[in-house]
Design a protein around this motif. Structure first.
Motif, PDB file in Angstrom:
ATOM      1  N   VAL A  65       0.907  -1.152   0.000  1.00  0.00           N
ATOM      2  CA  VAL A  65       0.000   0.000   0.000  1.00  0.00           C
ATOM      3  C   VAL A  65       0.945   1.201   0.000  1.00  0.00           C
ATOM      4  O   VAL A  65       1.921   1.208   0.750  1.00  0.00           O
ATOM      5  N   THR A 254      -8.161   2.506   1.706  1.00  0.00           N
ATOM      6  CA  THR A 254      -7.130   3.034   0.822  1.00  0.00           C
ATOM      7  C   THR A 254      -7.812   3.874  -0.244  1.00  0.00           C
ATOM      8  O   THR A 254      -8.884   3.494  -0.718  1.00  0.00           O
ATOM      9  N   ASN A 443      -6.117  -1.581   4.217  1.00  0.00           N
ATOM     10  CA  ASN A 443      -4.907  -0.859   4.610  1.00  0.00           C
ATOM     11  C   ASN A 443      -4.866  -0.953   6.129  1.00  0.00           C
ATOM     12  O   ASN A 443      -5.677  -0.338   6.826  1.00  0.00           O
TER      13      ASN A 443
END
Ligand code: FAD
Ligand code: NAP
Length: 543
Positions: A65, A254, A443
């Motif tokens: 990420v 995210t 995330n």
């Protein structure tokens, strides 16, 4: 209850909260509890902070990420001052960041390092937990928070003769701190998950010969990692607060460019163009090209076919390309991998793939790996064989709740939690990113912060209202588990033998562990429950 400080350490033997683990979750929790005036002590098995990034030091380890998103949002000063050098930072930099956070917020003074929690038992009369360390310390606390990590308990393969190997054996999740020099060596890597896919290109740069033992081929998207430019960093930092808030309400925590239509609603040309655009950009954003890749098998097939075609055109040897191409599970249902030159590595003459489906490992010998048809002589073996995910670290602690029940027995058929935060029969025991929460599907920084904020606010509420215990109610837990399963069964995820399903550990129940209903939706529910005075939890007053 006898409480004693066996080592006469600087450990408070009587605290409000024991925090287990000093990864990103434990660190942030210590900070929040201190701000709330709640006395806490943290115990960490490792010698320093960082958790995942302390242990996983294999070559090529980095986040998948983007670092502008895979970082704490709780302090604007912190997020403004910290500068990432790459779009996807490497492990050393992420570990430095964890260390910086510990220093900046002066957290180390409340952490006992090199100390493993071995047991935690609830005393129903005293309404307190007794926590025991591997040094024999016994600590009494009102609340215990397991920030023990979802991917912190490494999994060794059950291969006969593993101990007989004469050379070094390395698990990616317990990598030597001094690093490993593979120059001139014949190296074997067992496993082809995210860790191997990151490590293989790096090991190939050093090794004289590299043999990759693959049981299941994997889908992987190029990271297209690059140095962080000042412009890119400031495109985030100039509106960081706003972006972080947006991320908190997305499906994955995210900010991706989420496709809003089905892959089946657009023409074949438009579909291909969308996949190409995302492939060329790099990263897991590829999986958000359309809104139904995780649920519609035709849409999923179109994404999988696109990636298969890229593997086939990257790997020059056609038979090798075919062996590296996944066919038998939907893309994304095992965690999607993000790579930097993984498939290209197999074009190098000193790199070999052993397809274990055609030719399984029979045993490890003192000199290498024996398969049904051949023996591979090796100087070193890397076990990229993953983790006992989500429940592994908890199951290594002897956790005994109310009425003497053991967590390991209660979860025999699979983990059962309310919101992934608490489990019935274990009052005042909180889990961070536990099974039943979005956790590993998200995330993790966003999910960690959400859980820590929720737990801290809950403890503050309990104190303000003279409540001494909180416990998940069985009915609320049953309803939540049913909901978690129902949502998972609407997707293609249960079709893969993945670690999400516990399928990588012999004897582990096959249950889809994380909650796939989305980070935003999950947050909304948790917030509503807290605001309504914690329905679904039983709260009791002072002893
Ligand atoms: P951890 O970082 O796992 O920390 C838990 C700590 O608890 C560990 O230090 C452990 O030693 C300690 N502990 C456990 N049991 C005990 C005990 N009994 N006594 C004392 N201490 C104990 N997530 C993402 O969102 N994006 C990514 O890009 C990403 N990349 C990853 C790459 C790798 C190689 C791995 C393995 C995971 C990755 N993850 C990623 C998931 C990652 O685990 C989380 O993002 C996050 O770091 C977890 O933080 P944590 O504090 O919850 O747990
Ligand atoms: P993993 O995804 O579970 O992969 C383990 C690999 O080892 C699989 O290929 C597995 O094959 C193989 N394996 C296990 N036992 C074996 C045996 N006995 N014989 C042969 N092969 C065996 O583990 P991981 O790669 O460490 O990744 C775990 C998770 O950590 C990831 O999914 C991700 O969430 C996180 N992670 C993220 C990154 C990142 O990019 N940021 C990097 C690393 C890890 P099968 O598939 O056949 O079981």
């Amino acid at each position: 209850m006898e409480v004693q400080d066996v080592r006469q350490l600087d450990v408070d033997v009587d605290v409000d909260v024991v925090v287990v683990g000093a990864g990103f979750a434990g660190l942030y929790l210590l900070h929040r509890l201190r701000q709330a005036g709640i006395a806490a002590r943290c115990f960490e098995a490792g010698a320093d902070v960082g958790g995942t990034w302390y242990w996983n030091r294999y070559p090529g380890a980095r986040c998948d990420v983007e670092s502008m998103q895979y970082s704490y949002a709780f302090s604007d000063a912190l997020q403004q001052e910290w500068q990432w050098s790459e779009v996807f930072a490497g492990q050393p930099e992420i570990l430095r960041y964890a260390g910086h956070v510990a220093d900046r917020f002066d957290l180390r003074r409340d952490i006992s390092f090199n100390t493993r929690i071995t047991a935690a038992s609830y005393d129903a009369q005293a309404r307190r937990w007794t926590v025991t360390t591997d040094h024999g310390d016994v600590i009494s606390c009102q609340f215990c928070v397991m920030a023990t990590g979802c991917l912190s308990e490494g999994k060794l393969p059950e291969i006969a003769g593993l101990d007989s190997f004469r050379g070094p054996l390395y698990h990616t999740g317990r990598w030597p701190h001094e690093g490993v020099d593979f120059s001139g060596l014949r190296v074997g890597v067992i496993g082809t998950g995210s860790s191997a896919i990151q490590a293989v290109p790096e090991i190939a740069r050093q090794a004289a010969a590299l043999v990759v033992f693959q049981r299941t081929p994997n889908y992987s998207i190029p990271a297209r990692n690059r140095p962080m430019t000042p412009d890119y960093a400031s495109s985030w930092k100039s509106i960081y607060a706003e972006r972080r808030e947006t991320a908190r309400h997305t499906r994955s925590g995210t900010i991706y460019d989420f496709g809003t239509v089905s892959a089946m609603e657009v023409s074949a040309e438009a579909r291909e163009a969308e996949y190409w655009a995302r492939w060329n950009k790099g990263g897991a954003n590829f999986m958000s090209a359309f809104n139904d890749i995780a649920v519609n098998e035709h849409s999923n097939h179109s994404a999988a076919e696109f990636v298969r075609a890229r593997i086939q055109e990257t790997v020059q040897d056609k038979a090798l390309a075919e062996a590296l191409t996944p066919h038998d599970y939907p893309i994304g249902t095992k965690r999607i991998c993000i790579d930097s030159g993984y498939f290209e590595t197999f074009n190098q003459p000193h790199v070999t793939l052993v397809d274990l489906r055609a030719n399984p490992i029979t045993h490890i010998t003192p000199d290498g790996v024996a398969t049904r048809d051949a023996t591979h002589t090796l100087d070193a073996i890397v076990l990229a064989t993953g983790f006992d995910a989500m429940t592994g670290a908890l199951s290594r602690i002897a956790i005994t709740g109310q009425d003497g029940q053991k967590l390991s027995d209660t979860w025999q058929e699979g983990p059962r939690t309310y919101l992934g935060l608490m489990t019935a029969g274990f009052p005042n025991l909180f889990l961070v990113t536990g099974p039943g929460s979005p956790s590993v599907l998200s995330n993790m920084m966003v999910s960690i912060e959400q859980h820590i904020d929720w737990i801290t606010e809950c403890l503050t509420y309990l104190r303000a209202n003279a409540v001494s215990t909180i416990e998940a109610a069985t009915q609320a837990q049953d309803d939540w588990v049913a909901h978690v399963n129902e949502v998972a069964n609407r997707t293609l995820y249960p079709r893969a033998a993945s670690w999400y399903m516990g399928a990588n550990v012999a004897g582990k129940p096959r249950v889809f562990m994380p909650y796939i209903g989305g980070v935003g939706e999950y947050r909304r529910r948790c917030t509503e429950i807290a605001q309504a005075g914690y329905p679904g939890f039983a709260l009791h007053g002072q002893v």
